[in-house]
Design an enzyme around this catalytic site. Structure first.
Site, PDB file in Angstrom:
ATOM      1  N   ILE A 126       0.843  -1.196   0.000  1.00  0.00           N
ATOM      2  CA  ILE A 126       0.000   0.000   0.000  1.00  0.00           C
ATOM      3  C   ILE A 126       0.876   1.243   0.000  1.00  0.00           C
ATOM      4  O   ILE A 126       0.420   2.318  -0.355  1.00  0.00           O
ATOM      5  CB  ILE A 126      -0.970   0.049   1.202  1.00  0.00           C
ATOM      6  CG1 ILE A 126      -0.222   0.122   2.533  1.00  0.00           C
ATOM      7  CG2 ILE A 126      -1.943  -1.129   1.191  1.00  0.00           C
ATOM      8  CD1 ILE A 126      -1.097   0.557   3.702  1.00  0.00           C
ATOM      9  N   ASP A 127       2.150   1.092   0.387  1.00  0.00           N
ATOM     10  CA  ASP A 127       3.039   2.253   0.532  1.00  0.00           C
ATOM     11  C   ASP A 127       3.514   2.827  -0.803  1.00  0.00           C
ATOM     12  O   ASP A 127       4.032   3.932  -0.848  1.00  0.00           O
ATOM     13  CB  ASP A 127       4.281   1.879   1.358  1.00  0.00           C
ATOM     14  CG  ASP A 127       3.928   1.422   2.761  1.00  0.00           C
ATOM     15  OD1 ASP A 127       2.805   1.723   3.212  1.00  0.00           O
ATOM     16  OD2 ASP A 127       4.757   0.748   3.390  1.00  0.00           O
ATOM     17  N   ARG A 265      -6.765  17.224  17.894  1.00  0.00           N
ATOM     18  CA  ARG A 265      -7.092  15.810  18.104  1.00  0.00           C
ATOM     19  C   ARG A 265      -6.417  15.004  16.994  1.00  0.00           C
ATOM     20  O   ARG A 265      -6.263  15.481  15.883  1.00  0.00           O
ATOM     21  CB  ARG A 265      -8.598  15.565  18.007  1.00  0.00           C
ATOM     22  CG  ARG A 265      -9.429  16.224  19.088  1.00  0.00           C
ATOM     23  CD  ARG A 265      -9.343  15.455  20.404  1.00  0.00           C
ATOM     24  NE  ARG A 265     -10.282  15.962  21.376  1.00  0.00           N
ATOM     25  CZ  ARG A 265     -10.080  17.029  22.150  1.00  0.00           C
ATOM     26  NH1 ARG A 265      -8.957  17.709  22.074  1.00  0.00           N
ATOM     27  NH2 ARG A 265     -11.008  17.409  23.010  1.00  0.00           N
TER      28      ARG A 265
HETATM   29  O1  F6P Z   1       4.519  -2.070   4.494  1.00  0.00           O
HETATM   30  C1  F6P Z   1       3.173  -1.913   4.577  1.00  0.00           C
HETATM   31  C2  F6P Z   1       2.742  -1.372   5.911  1.00  0.00           C
HETATM   32  O2  F6P Z   1       1.360  -1.245   5.860  1.00  0.00           O
HETATM   33  C3  F6P Z   1       3.411  -0.061   6.346  1.00  0.00           C
HETATM   34  O3  F6P Z   1       2.830   1.094   5.804  1.00  0.00           O
HETATM   35  C4  F6P Z   1       3.289  -0.105   7.837  1.00  0.00           C
HETATM   36  O4  F6P Z   1       4.291   0.660   8.459  1.00  0.00           O
HETATM   37  C5  F6P Z   1       3.470  -1.566   8.116  1.00  0.00           C
HETATM   38  O5  F6P Z   1       3.058  -2.261   6.963  1.00  0.00           O
HETATM   39  C6  F6P Z   1       2.717  -2.052   9.330  1.00  0.00           C
HETATM   40  O6  F6P Z   1       2.928  -3.403   9.448  1.00  0.00           O
HETATM   41  P1  F6P Z   1       2.324  -4.418  10.520  1.00  0.00           P
HETATM   42  O7  F6P Z   1       1.516  -5.384   9.726  1.00  0.00           O
HETATM   43  O8  F6P Z   1       3.484  -5.070  11.138  1.00  0.00           O
HETATM   44  O9  F6P Z   1       1.492  -3.638  11.462  1.00  0.00           O
END
Ligand code: F6P
Length: 341
Positions: A126-127, A265
């Site tokens: 998604i990044d 917030r």
């Molecule tokens: O790499 C994809 C991602 O969704 C990142 O944006 C995020 O930092 C990470 O995975 C979170 O991963 P986890 O599944 O360990 O919470």
């Protein structure tokens, strides 16, 4: 051929669409059979498998998550792990592997390909931070979810004359923050690529209130203060050495309240951005990646990843895709800065 399929790393809307496309084209056009590996690299490491045929992939196109399961298991961190994966694939009668994942999963795929296993990669995150492809599937869905959240924050921010901070995912790359912030009309967007100054942020907040509007700040989880502090909630690292991030939104909330006197917030969108049904764009992209990945395997390719370049799906060396993260370039951030304040 008998082809193994796995999904690794953080899940992502569109994974099931890829699996469906690989299996449908592979079975019906190329006459291959498939074996599903469960939970990313844990599957081939521990020979955790599931049957995978057209029957298992019916109806999964719009479904979030992955029917194969996922994990951040890293065989390169396990003593003899890569050899074990190679041996287990052979023991399962698997001729080639399709690995659907991000930087970490595809890094392992690169090593396996170098060790002689036929591997084709499909980019997922998604990044949107993988090199060699213009876009990864899942990104459009995450941006759509975050944009809708920002739209909703605008109305409640306005009612209460508050600063609302929306923290989105993105450890090292601010693509989700940039796109959702632009689409949602945020008046400050903070990304990991550009450490920020709290005084600048507060100036933008004050200026928005001076114009008669409340303020929406979108911040990527990996954004940091100019001094270089990284906001981490806990020091715990996963198998790939990533810290679990969190807390930059709360830090901003405290600082903005203290410095501007405005009520603030924070909303942390978290895994909402990764769950649920993919957008139409992501379904189409994921489907095209799946179709082209199984074609690549059928052509005998290995060590390559399918990628979107312009409107075409091409094959690029896996190494190229995993060499460095695709981060937000300064000129893209400059486009967004026009709307700050
Ligand atoms: O790499 C994809 C991602 O969704 C990142 O944006 C995020 O930092 C990470 O995975 C979170 O991963 P986890 O599944 O360990 O919470």
């Amino acid at each position: 051929m008998r082809i193994g399929l796995l999904t690794g790393g953080g899940d992502c809307p569109g994974l099931n669409a890829v699996i469906r496309a690989v299996v449908r084209k592979g079975t019906e056009v190329h006459g291959h059979e498939f074996l599903g590996y469960r939970d990313g690299w844990r599957g081939p490491l521990e020979r955790q498998t599931m049957p995978l045929g057209v029957e298992q992939t019916r109806g999964i196109l719009p479904r979030g998550g992955t029917i194969l399961g996922s994990s951040r298991t890293n065989p390169a961190k396990v003593e003899g792990g890569l050899d074990l994966v190679r041996d287990n694939l052979a023991a399962d009668g698997v001729d080639a592997l399709i690995a659907i994942g991000g930087e970490d999963t595809l890094g392992v795929a690169t090593q396996l390909a170098a060790a002689g296993v036929q591997v084709v990669g499909v980019p997922k995150t998604i990044d949107n931070d993988l090199g060699a492809t213009d876009v990864t599937f899942g990104f459009d869905t995450a941006v759509t979810i975050a944009t809708e959240a920002i739209d909703r924050l605008h109305t409640t921010a306005g009612s209460h004359h508050r600063v609302l901070i929306c923290e989105v995912m993105g450890r090292h790359a601010g693509w989700i923050a940039l796109h959702a912030g632009l689409a949602g009309g945020a008046n400050v967007i903070l990304i990991p690529e550009r450490p920020f100054d709290l005084e600048d942020v507060c100036r933008h907040v004050d200026s928005r209130f001076a114009q008669g509007f409340s303020s929406i700040v979108v911040v990527a989880e990996g954004a940091s203060l100019a001094e270089g502090q990284l906001a981490t909630q806990e020091a715990e690292l996963d198998a790939f050495g990533h810290a679990r991030l969190g807390g930059i939104g709360q830090l901003l909330e405290r600082e903005i309240e203290a410095r501007t006197g405005r009520e603030a917030r924070t909303t942390v969108l978290g895994h909402v951005q990764r769950g649920g049904s993919p957008t139409a764009y992501d379904r189409v992209l994921a489907t095209r990646f799946g179709v082209h990945a199984v074609d690549a395997v059928s052509d005998g390719e290995s060590g390559v990843m399918v990628a979107l370049q312009g409107t075409a799906i091409v094959r690029v060396p896996l190494e190229e895709a995993t060499r460095e993260l695709k981060t937000v370039p300064p000129e893209r951030y400059a486009e967004a800065e026009v709307f700050f304040g």
